[in-house]
Design a protein around this motif. Structure first.
Motif, PDB file in Angstrom:
ATOM      1  N   GLY A 366      34.857  51.007  52.282  1.00 53.48           N
ATOM      2  CA  GLY A 366      34.956  51.518  50.922  1.00 53.48           C
ATOM      3  C   GLY A 366      33.743  51.216  50.074  1.00 53.48           C
ATOM      4  N   PRO A 367      33.892  51.289  48.743  1.00 55.36           N
ATOM      5  CA  PRO A 367      32.747  51.076  47.843  1.00 55.36           C
ATOM      6  C   PRO A 367      32.352  49.617  47.665  1.00 55.36           C
ATOM      7  CG  PRO A 367      34.731  51.529  46.572  1.00 55.36           C
ATOM      8  CD  PRO A 367      35.094  51.717  48.011  1.00 55.36           C
ATOM      9  N   GLY A 368      33.126  48.678  48.136  1.00 57.09           N
ATOM     10  CA  GLY A 368      32.793  47.262  47.950  1.00 57.09           C
ATOM     11  C   GLY A 368      33.363  46.707  46.655  1.00 57.09           C
ATOM     12  N   PHE A 369      32.980  45.473  46.373  1.00 54.73           N
ATOM     13  CA  PHE A 369      33.532  44.772  45.210  1.00 54.73           C
ATOM     14  C   PHE A 369      32.668  44.879  43.961  1.00 54.73           C
ATOM     15  CE2 PHE A 369      35.538  42.610  48.793  1.00 54.73           C
ATOM     16  CZ  PHE A 369      36.855  42.610  48.396  1.00 54.73           C
ATOM     17  N   GLY A 370      31.445  45.253  44.067  1.00 52.63           N
ATOM     18  CA  GLY A 370      30.585  45.295  42.891  1.00 52.63           C
ATOM     19  C   GLY A 370      30.018  43.926  42.557  1.00 52.63           C
ATOM     20  N   ASP A 371      29.553  43.791  41.319  1.00 57.18           N
ATOM     21  CA  ASP A 371      28.904  42.550  40.897  1.00 57.18           C
ATOM     22  C   ASP A 371      29.880  41.524  40.348  1.00 57.18           C
ATOM     23  OD1 ASP A 371      26.483  43.674  41.592  1.00 57.18           O
ATOM     24  OD2 ASP A 371      26.146  44.506  39.577  1.00 57.18           O
ATOM     25  N   ALA A 372      31.049  41.928  39.885  1.00 56.31           N
ATOM     26  CA  ALA A 372      32.003  40.989  39.294  1.00 56.31           C
ATOM     27  C   ALA A 372      32.638  40.123  40.382  1.00 56.31           C
ATOM     28  CB  ALA A 372      33.084  41.744  38.516  1.00 56.31           C
ATOM     29  N   ASP A 373      33.088  38.942  39.992  1.00 52.45           N
ATOM     30  CA  ASP A 373      33.745  38.017  40.910  1.00 52.45           C
ATOM     31  C   ASP A 373      35.215  38.413  41.034  1.00 52.45           C
ATOM     32  OD1 ASP A 373      34.570  35.983  42.492  1.00 52.45           O
ATOM     33  OD2 ASP A 373      34.369  34.402  40.982  1.00 52.45           O
ATOM     34  N   PRO A 374      35.637  38.943  42.187  1.00 57.60           N
ATOM     35  CA  PRO A 374      37.035  39.388  42.304  1.00 57.60           C
ATOM     36  C   PRO A 374      38.027  38.248  42.438  1.00 57.60           C
ATOM     37  CG  PRO A 374      35.892  39.671  44.390  1.00 57.60           C
ATOM     38  CD  PRO A 374      34.855  39.202  43.399  1.00 57.60           C
ATOM     39  N   THR A 375      37.538  37.018  42.659  1.00 58.38           N
ATOM     40  CA  THR A 375      38.458  35.883  42.781  1.00 58.38           C
ATOM     41  C   THR A 375      38.763  35.230  41.454  1.00 58.38           C
ATOM     42  OG1 THR A 375      36.639  34.336  43.164  1.00 58.38           O
ATOM     43  CG2 THR A 375      37.571  35.418  45.096  1.00 58.38           C
ATOM     44  N   GLN A 376      38.168  35.732  40.356  1.00 61.03           N
ATOM     45  CA  GLN A 376      38.441  35.135  39.054  1.00 61.03           C
ATOM     46  C   GLN A 376      39.875  35.442  38.659  1.00 61.03           C
ATOM     47  OE1 GLN A 376      35.700  36.318  36.042  1.00 61.03           O
ATOM     48  NE2 GLN A 376      36.564  34.983  34.480  1.00 61.03           N
ATOM     49  N   ARG A 377      40.621  34.407  38.362  1.00 63.26           N
ATOM     50  CA  ARG A 377      42.059  34.544  38.151  1.00 63.26           C
ATOM     51  C   ARG A 377      42.352  35.350  36.896  1.00 63.26           C
ATOM     52  NH1 ARG A 377      46.307  32.022  40.454  1.00 63.26           N
ATOM     53  NH2 ARG A 377      48.255  31.841  39.279  1.00 63.26           N
ATOM     54  N   GLY A 378      43.245  36.322  37.066  1.00 64.69           N
ATOM     55  CA  GLY A 378      43.695  37.106  35.927  1.00 64.69           C
ATOM     56  C   GLY A 378      42.766  38.239  35.537  1.00 64.69           C
ATOM     57  N   VAL A 379      41.661  38.428  36.251  1.00 68.50           N
ATOM     58  CA  VAL A 379      40.709  39.487  35.918  1.00 68.50           C
ATOM     59  C   VAL A 379      40.766  40.540  37.008  1.00 68.50           C
ATOM     60  CG1 VAL A 379      38.294  40.064  35.512  1.00 68.50           C
ATOM     61  CG2 VAL A 379      39.227  37.887  34.691  1.00 68.50           C
ATOM     62  N   SER A 380      41.016  41.778  36.637  1.00 69.95           N
ATOM     63  CA  SER A 380      41.106  42.862  37.613  1.00 69.95           C
ATOM     64  C   SER A 380      40.586  44.138  36.992  1.00 69.95           C
ATOM     65  CB  SER A 380      42.550  43.046  38.080  1.00 69.95           C
ATOM     66  OG  SER A 380      42.655  44.163  38.937  1.00 69.95           O
ATOM     67  N   ARG A 381      39.873  44.923  37.812  1.00 67.70           N
ATOM     68  CA  ARG A 381      39.370  46.213  37.334  1.00 67.70           C
ATOM     69  C   ARG A 381      40.145  47.368  37.950  1.00 67.70           C
ATOM     70  NH1 ARG A 381      33.357  46.274  39.066  1.00 67.70           N
ATOM     71  NH2 ARG A 381      34.375  45.541  40.969  1.00 67.70           N
ATOM     72  N   GLY A 382      41.160  47.040  38.763  1.00 68.45           N
ATOM     73  CA  GLY A 382      41.899  48.103  39.438  1.00 68.45           C
ATOM     74  C   GLY A 382      43.325  48.240  38.984  1.00 68.45           C
ATOM     75  N   GLY A 383      43.676  47.678  37.867  1.00 68.86           N
ATOM     76  CA  GLY A 383      45.026  47.807  37.355  1.00 68.86           C
ATOM     77  C   GLY A 383      46.019  46.845  37.956  1.00 68.86           C
ATOM     78  N   SER A 384      45.567  45.855  38.771  1.00 65.99           N
ATOM     79  CA  SER A 384      46.480  44.879  39.363  1.00 65.99           C
ATOM     80  C   SER A 384      46.555  43.651  38.470  1.00 65.99           C
ATOM     81  CB  SER A 384      45.991  44.495  40.768  1.00 65.99           C
ATOM     82  OG  SER A 384      44.739  43.837  40.678  1.00 65.99           O
ATOM     83  N   THR A 385      47.250  42.636  38.970  1.00 61.72           N
ATOM     84  CA  THR A 385      47.396  41.408  38.180  1.00 61.72           C
ATOM     85  C   THR A 385      46.149  40.535  38.225  1.00 61.72           C
ATOM     86  OG1 THR A 385      48.354  40.245  40.076  1.00 61.72           O
ATOM     87  CG2 THR A 385      49.875  41.399  38.600  1.00 61.72           C
ATOM     88  N   GLY A 386      45.285  40.754  39.192  1.00 64.93           N
ATOM     89  CA  GLY A 386      44.092  39.910  39.302  1.00 64.93           C
ATOM     90  C   GLY A 386      44.375  38.545  39.886  1.00 64.93           C
ATOM     91  N   LEU A 387      45.513  38.378  40.574  1.00 66.34           N
ATOM     92  CA  LEU A 387      45.888  37.072  41.111  1.00 66.34           C
ATOM     93  C   LEU A 387      45.792  37.004  42.631  1.00 66.34           C
ATOM     94  CD1 LEU A 387      49.083  36.308  38.971  1.00 66.34           C
ATOM     95  CD2 LEU A 387      46.726  35.595  38.536  1.00 66.34           C
ATOM     96  N   GLY A 388      45.694  38.176  43.285  1.00 63.69           N
ATOM     97  CA  GLY A 388      45.799  38.205  44.737  1.00 63.69           C
ATOM     98  C   GLY A 388      44.757  37.363  45.447  1.00 63.69           C
ATOM     99  N   LEU A 389      43.482  37.666  45.226  1.00 68.53           N
ATOM    100  CA  LEU A 389      42.425  36.932  45.918  1.00 68.53           C
ATOM    101  C   LEU A 389      42.380  35.474  45.484  1.00 68.53           C
ATOM    102  CD1 LEU A 389      39.522  39.548  46.051  1.00 68.53           C
ATOM    103  CD2 LEU A 389      41.023  38.790  47.897  1.00 68.53           C
ATOM    104  N   ASP A 390      42.762  35.194  44.251  1.00 70.33           N
ATOM    105  CA  ASP A 390      42.794  33.801  43.818  1.00 70.33           C
ATOM    106  C   ASP A 390      43.887  33.034  44.558  1.00 70.33           C
ATOM    107  OD1 ASP A 390      41.996  31.643  41.811  1.00 70.33           O
ATOM    108  OD2 ASP A 390      44.142  31.832  41.436  1.00 70.33           O
ATOM    109  N   ILE A 391      45.022  33.675  44.794  1.00 71.06           N
ATOM    110  CA  ILE A 391      46.080  33.028  45.575  1.00 71.06           C
ATOM    111  C   ILE A 391      45.599  32.782  47.001  1.00 71.06           C
ATOM    112  CG2 ILE A 391      48.387  33.358  46.541  1.00 71.06           C
ATOM    113  CD1 ILE A 391      49.105  34.900  43.995  1.00 71.06           C
ATOM    114  N   ALA A 392      44.913  33.791  47.588  1.00 72.93           N
ATOM    115  CA  ALA A 392      44.379  33.615  48.940  1.00 72.93           C
ATOM    116  C   ALA A 392      43.366  32.472  48.986  1.00 72.93           C
ATOM    117  CB  ALA A 392      43.746  34.912  49.415  1.00 72.93           C
ATOM    118  N   ARG A 393      42.541  32.389  47.961  1.00 70.89           N
ATOM    119  CA  ARG A 393      41.559  31.305  47.923  1.00 70.89           C
ATOM    120  C   ARG A 393      42.247  29.946  47.853  1.00 70.89           C
ATOM    121  NH1 ARG A 393      39.914  28.298  43.986  1.00 70.89           N
ATOM    122  NH2 ARG A 393      41.001  29.591  42.449  1.00 70.89           N
TER     123      ARG A 393
END
Length: 441
Positions: A366-393
């Motif tokens: 796909g297009p990748g993650f871009g420049d933003a940190d996708p593991t930052q808790r509560g921050v999401s650019r795709g309409g999700s909760t922004g918690l998924g990758l932080d939980i995995a981490r």
């Protein structure tokens, strides 16, 4: 800190002793010199009446003084005759013959000159040479005694400083140990309230902080358990609705999903009420990842995705519970399905780490993650909760591993999760093969 306190006391005591003992030593040296000169002057004045007597009596007196005192006595008569120890007529002697009595500095000691007037032909001079050995007799022993006293005082100051440092450092060490235990998760750790007032206040404050942390964690666990328990009511209603379906296959599938959600909620309640610091569960990462890949494959088939699964053939034990690894794998795969267009290929790869544990990598085209940190808790650019990758981490770090975000070979996204090994020595068995499954939906 104990060593610093002792060094401080030693430095202070040394300065005090040096400032006291050096002047005292110089005073003792001066007093000894003055005493020797005064004795020599008294002897010369006592000899003055004898100068007018017969030379024989004067010689006997001079020999007696030289034998008893260790000084050198010389009498210079007006006629030029010298009695006693021969000595040259120096400028000091010539000045004394003019009627001046004084003490002069001489090589190796001091010279006491006393003028005796009223003799035929002029004045006689009594010269008594006091060597340094007589001038400073007993000074070395006095200095040695002062040095021993100073060393004894220094040793006593070190002993007192050591006891003082122990009384200060011991409660500080207890305070540090208690704080380390708290940092390690042992909320039952308490500091001993002892020592100086400041240390006692710090210990009491740490104990209150530990109690408060325990209360907050207990409240948080109960809150999470209560919120999770509230989900049981809508889940029960959903199960009833699922059981009322006429399609048996659809009903079984929906009931299985509801059962999985119920098990997840029950797991959350158990985890929330479980005391922290317990032993972590183990699981076989290869079996869990294979099961989750098979679970997501039908969705890949529906979305026309090319899904590649590359797994280790032998078991790969990791320091993660089965439920946590299921959650972590689902998060990584769900991100691909939710944030990449349909038809984008993805790959799942699980390999054993050299020191034990496993590497779980999920990549996509796909297009990748871009420049933003996708593991930052509560921050999401795709309409999700922004918690998924932080939980995995957090799951990865709790096992002793890590989570890394990067790009795949095709330029898409890549998430690599390092899972820690179980406690004990790592397995060093033979090389193993790999299961490769390439699925084309």
């Amino acid at each position: 800190m104990r060593l610093r306190v002792i060094l401080l006391v030693v430095a202070t005591s040394s300065l005090v002793l040096v400032s006291f003992l050096i002047p005292l030593a110089l005073v003792l040296r001066t007093l000894a010199s003055d005493r020797a000169v005064s004795t020599a002057t008294a002897q010369a004045q006592a000899m003055a009446p004898l100068v007018s007597t017969l030379p024989t009596d004067l010689r006997l007196t001079i020999d007696l003084i030289n034998a008893e005192t260790g000084t050198t006595v010389t009498v210079f008569l007006p006629s030029g005759t010298e009695l006693g120890q021969p000595a040259p007529r120096s400028q000091a002697v010539q000045l004394a013959q003019k009627g001046h009595s004084f003490t002069a500095q001489a090589p190796g000691g001091k010279q006491v000159l006393v003028t005796v007037g009223g003799l035929p032909g002029g004045s006689a001079v009594i010269s008594i040479f006091v060597p340094d050995s007589v001038l400073y007799h007993g000074v070395a022993r006095a200095w040695l005694l002062l040095g021993c006293v100073g060393l004894l005082l220094l040793v006593l100051s070190v002993a007192v400083a050591d006891q003082l440092a122990r009384s200060v450092v011991r409660p500080i060490k207890d305070l540090a140990l208690a704080s380390d235990r708290l940092a390690a998760g042992d909320l039952s750790a308490r500091a001993t309230v002892a020592g100086p007032p400041e240390v006692r206040r710090a210990g009491a404050g740490l104990n209150r902080l530990a109690v408060r942390i325990g209360e907050l964690l207990a409240h948080e666990r109960e809150t999470v358990a209560d919120l999770s328990h509230r989900l049981r009511t809508p889940l029960t209603a959903l199960r009833i609705d699922a059981e009322s379906l006429r399609d048996g296959a659809e009903m079984e599938r929906l009931l299985a999903d509801v059962g999985a959600v119920e098990r997840t909620v029950s797991g959350i309640i158990r985890e929330a009420r479980r005391p922290s610091g317990g032993a972590r569960a183990l699981c076989d990462a290869a079996e869990v990842v294979a099961g989750r890949a098979a679970f997501w494959w039908p969705l890949a088939e529906d979305q026309d995705r090319w899904m590649t699964v590359d797994l280790a053939r032998r078991p790969v034990p990791v320091q993660v519970s089965r439920d946590d690894l299921v959650t972590c794998t689902d998060i990584l795969l769900e991100n691909v399905f939710a944030h990449t267009p349909e038809g984008v290929a993805l790959a799942v790869r699980l390999s054993a780490r050299a020191g034990g544990g496993a590497w779980l990598t999920v990549t996509d085209d796909g297009p990748g993650f871009g420049d933003a940190d996708p593991t930052q808790r509560g921050v999401s650019r795709g309409g999700s909760t922004g918690l998924g990758l932080d939980i995995a981490r957090r799951i990865a770090e709790a096992s002793g591993g890590s989570l890394a975000i990067g790009r795949s070979v095709s330029g898409g996204g890549a998430v690599t999760v390092g899972l820690g090994p179980p406690a004990g020595p790592p397995e060093t068995g033979r090389r193993h093969g790999r299961n490769r499954l390439r699925l084309r939906a």
